[in-house]
Design a protein around this motif. Structure first.
Motif, short mmCIF file in Angstrom:
data_model
loop_
_atom_site.label_atom_id
_atom_site.label_comp_id
_atom_site.label_asym_id
_atom_site.label_seq_id
_atom_site.Cartn_x
_atom_site.Cartn_y
_atom_site.Cartn_z
N ASP A 258 0.82 -1.21 0.00
CA ASP A 258 0.00 0.00 0.00
C ASP A 258 0.86 1.26 0.00
OD1 ASP A 258 -2.29 -1.52 -0.01
OD2 ASP A 258 -2.61 -1.39 2.16
N LEU A 259 2.08 1.13 0.52
CA LEU A 259 3.00 2.27 0.59
C LEU A 259 3.97 2.29 -0.59
CD1 LEU A 259 3.78 2.08 4.41
CD2 LEU A 259 2.44 3.85 3.26
N GLY A 260 3.78 1.38 -1.54
CA GLY A 260 4.60 1.37 -2.73
C GLY A 260 5.87 0.55 -2.61
N THR A 261 6.00 -0.27 -1.56
CA THR A 261 7.18 -1.11 -1.37
C THR A 261 6.80 -2.56 -1.60
OG1 THR A 261 8.17 0.42 0.22
CG2 THR A 261 8.97 -1.85 0.24
N THR A 262 7.36 -3.17 -2.63
CA THR A 262 7.01 -4.56 -2.95
C THR A 262 8.23 -5.47 -3.00
OG1 THR A 262 7.18 -4.06 -5.32
CG2 THR A 262 5.00 -3.86 -4.30
N ASP A 263 9.43 -4.92 -2.78
CA ASP A 263 10.64 -5.73 -2.92
C ASP A 263 11.45 -5.77 -1.63
OD1 ASP A 263 11.36 -3.09 -2.91
OD2 ASP A 263 12.72 -3.21 -4.63
N ALA A 264 10.80 -5.60 -0.49
CA ALA A 264 11.52 -5.59 0.78
C ALA A 264 12.03 -6.97 1.15
CB ALA A 264 10.61 -5.06 1.90
N PHE A 265 13.19 -7.03 1.76
CA PHE A 265 13.72 -8.30 2.27
C PHE A 265 14.54 -7.99 3.53
CE2 PHE A 265 16.91 -6.60 -0.56
CZ PHE A 265 18.14 -6.93 0.00
N PRO A 266 14.54 -8.90 4.51
CA PRO A 266 15.29 -8.67 5.75
C PRO A 266 16.79 -8.62 5.52
CG PRO A 266 13.58 -10.33 6.08
CD PRO A 266 13.70 -10.11 4.60
N LYS A 267 17.45 -7.69 6.21
CA LYS A 267 18.89 -7.51 6.08
C LYS A 267 19.51 -7.41 7.48
CE LYS A 267 17.65 -3.90 3.93
NZ LYS A 267 16.25 -4.30 3.74
N PRO A 268 20.73 -7.90 7.64
CA PRO A 268 21.38 -7.81 8.95
C PRO A 268 21.91 -6.41 9.22
CG PRO A 268 22.84 -8.88 7.38
CD PRO A 268 21.52 -8.68 6.68
N LEU A 269 22.01 -6.07 10.48
CA LEU A 269 22.57 -4.79 10.88
C LEU A 269 24.08 -4.80 10.64
CD1 LEU A 269 22.19 -2.05 12.33
CD2 LEU A 269 22.53 -3.27 14.49
N THR A 270 24.61 -3.73 10.04
CA THR A 270 26.04 -3.64 9.76
C THR A 270 26.59 -2.31 10.27
OG1 THR A 270 25.77 -2.59 7.59
CG2 THR A 270 25.74 -5.01 7.67
N ASP A 271 27.89 -2.28 10.49
CA ASP A 271 28.55 -1.03 10.89
C ASP A 271 28.39 0.03 9.81
OD1 ASP A 271 29.36 -2.03 13.28
OD2 ASP A 271 31.41 -2.45 12.68
N ASP A 272 28.40 -0.41 8.53
CA ASP A 272 28.30 0.55 7.43
C ASP A 272 27.04 1.40 7.57
OD1 ASP A 272 30.43 -1.03 6.33
OD2 ASP A 272 28.91 -2.38 5.51
N ALA A 273 25.93 0.73 7.84
CA ALA A 273 24.65 1.43 7.94
C ALA A 273 24.61 2.36 9.13
CB ALA A 273 23.51 0.42 8.01
N VAL A 274 25.17 1.92 10.26
CA VAL A 274 25.16 2.75 11.48
C VAL A 274 26.02 3.98 11.28
CG1 VAL A 274 25.70 2.83 13.94
CG2 VAL A 274 24.72 0.75 12.95
N ARG A 275 27.22 3.78 10.76
CA ARG A 275 28.14 4.91 10.59
C ARG A 275 27.63 5.93 9.57
NH1 ARG A 275 32.76 3.97 13.25
NH2 ARG A 275 33.26 1.81 13.78
N ALA A 276 26.88 5.47 8.58
CA ALA A 276 26.39 6.38 7.54
C ALA A 276 25.15 7.14 7.98
CB ALA A 276 26.08 5.59 6.27
N ALA A 277 24.50 6.71 9.06
CA ALA A 277 23.22 7.29 9.46
C ALA A 277 23.41 8.59 10.24
CB ALA A 277 22.44 6.30 10.30
N ASP A 278 22.46 9.51 10.04
CA ASP A 278 22.37 10.69 10.89
C ASP A 278 21.47 10.41 12.08
OD1 ASP A 278 23.86 12.60 9.14
OD2 ASP A 278 22.23 12.13 7.75
N VAL A 279 20.47 9.54 11.85
CA VAL A 279 19.53 9.17 12.90
C VAL A 279 19.38 7.65 12.88
CG1 VAL A 279 17.20 9.43 13.84
CG2 VAL A 279 18.27 11.33 12.60
N VAL A 280 19.49 7.02 14.05
CA VAL A 280 19.25 5.59 14.20
C VAL A 280 18.07 5.40 15.12
CG1 VAL A 280 20.15 3.37 15.03
CG2 VAL A 280 21.67 4.97 13.82
N VAL A 281 17.04 4.73 14.63
CA VAL A 281 15.84 4.47 15.42
C VAL A 281 15.77 2.98 15.70
CG1 VAL A 281 13.32 4.60 15.54
CG2 VAL A 281 14.62 6.41 14.38
N THR A 282 15.83 2.60 16.98
CA THR A 282 15.76 1.19 17.35
C THR A 282 14.36 0.87 17.87
OG1 THR A 282 16.60 1.68 19.57
CG2 THR A 282 18.20 1.05 17.90
N MET A 283 13.95 -0.38 17.64
CA MET A 283 12.63 -0.84 18.07
C MET A 283 12.74 -2.25 18.63
SD MET A 283 10.23 0.67 14.97
CE MET A 283 11.48 0.71 13.69
#
Length: 340
Positions: A258-283
């Motif tokens: 419904d939000l236009g996302t049809t190709d999502a797949f689970p990915k592991p957390l990596t340092d690359d993603a954390v270091r590149a982020a300005d905001v990290v939201v954990t749940m």
């Protein structure tokens, strides 16, 4: 005596001297379940190495930054393995400043010493079958071609780094993949994302947000889809899981579509993603996300849609929608959001 009677008599143990008394000698079912759960947590090479490192450390403790040096895996992956050992009670943890320190639970010290000093040498010396390698070995040529293609797109990154990220991406996705038909293409997307994060310009005017939950199969996917829906390319958004699932939750897929996302797949957390982020939201993923200076962190208490009813998933989506709107208003004050 009929044939059927003869067959029954073969399995009809009536002699008291022959009656097996297994229950009196075997470990109780409940105890066996507990022990098996702990052994399952230990049955991973990296976890055993971490346990050995902690057991032999001068202070009897170690943090993620210490243990990351044991292997090439990212710090979030190390944190995940430590969390598994903590969840079964083998390790205890204590947060000090920005890092979490791990020690062997006092009640397990003797058992760990026996495992490392007696059982491990016996297992290494005993004759055993060599494991049959598959998966990545079978895909070597394809992964090398993929690394070459990506290296051409990321000319500023050394080829060895590109190749390592490609192989790490493939291996991490292969651990949970149910079907391998699209594994190479998913690994290409994941590796490209990681390389993009690795080379991100810190002065980039486009904010980058990372959503992290446990499985990356529900909450974090929905939050990322909502950001894309409202902000488009004005925000770079990522999602990841501390223990990624094999697939996105079935009930969440419709909401993502419904939000236009049809190709999502689970990915592991990596340092690359954390270091590149300005905001990290954990749940709901605890302390597995390293706290790095200069990054804004938020923790959202949002329900898990894994077993939620359609109405429950709708309520979780609405909760996330409210939170995402507030975040976007803060990051992009000039963004016009549709009224609810």
């Amino acid at each position: 005596m009929t044939t059927s009677d003869a067959v029954r008599s073969m399995f009809d143990v009536t002699d008291p001297d022959c009656t097996p008394k297994l229950e009196s000698h075997a470990i109780a079912t409940e105890s066996a379940t507990t022990v098996a759960t702990t052994l399952k947590a230990l049955a991973e090479p990296l976890r055993l190495r971490m346990l050995s490192f902690i057991a032999t450390a001068p202070a009897g403790e170690a943090c993620v930054c210490d243990l990351a040096a044991l292997t090439d895996v990212s710090q979030p992956t190390v944190s995940h393995h430590l969390k598994v050992l903590r969840d079964v009670g083998v390790l205890t943890s204590e947060r000090r400043g920005t890092w979490v320190w791990y020690r062997i639970e006092p009640g397990y010290r003797g058992a760990v010493a026996t495992l490392l000093d007696s059982f491990a040498p016996a297992a290494l010396e005993a004759p055993h079958r060599q494991p049959v390698l598959g998966g990545l070995d079978d895909a070597d040529a394809v992964l090398d071609r993929l690394a070459a293609e990506l290296a051409a797109s990321f000319a500023d990154v050394h080829f060895d780094v590109v190749q390592r990220i490609v192989r790490e991406s493939y291996t991490s996705l292969a651990r949970t993949a149910k079907v391998s038909a699209h594994l190479i293409s998913l690994a290409e997307r994941f590796a490209r994302q990681r390389l993009t994060d690795t080379t991100r310009d810190a002065t980039d005017s486009v904010p980058q947000v990372l959503f992290v939950c446990v499985a990356n199969a529900g909450r974090s996917q929905l939050a990322a889809a909502l950001v894309r829906h409202y902000a488009g390319e004005r925000i770079t958004v990522r999602s990841a899981g501390s223990t990624p699932a094999a697939d996105v939750h079935t009930g969440v897929r419709e909401a993502l579509a419904d939000l236009g996302t049809t190709d999502a797949f689970p990915k592991p957390l990596t340092d690359d993603a954390v270091r590149a982020a300005d905001v990290v939201v954990t749940m709901g993923c605890g302390d597995v996300c390293p706290v790095l200076p200069g990054i804004r962190y938020e923790d959202w208490l949002v329900g898990d849609p894994a077993l939620a009813s359609p109405a429950g998933i709708a309520a979780i989506r609405d909760d996330l929608d409210t939170r995402v709107r507030a975040l976007l208003t803060d990051l992009l004050p000039d963004l016009t959001l549709p009224t609810t």
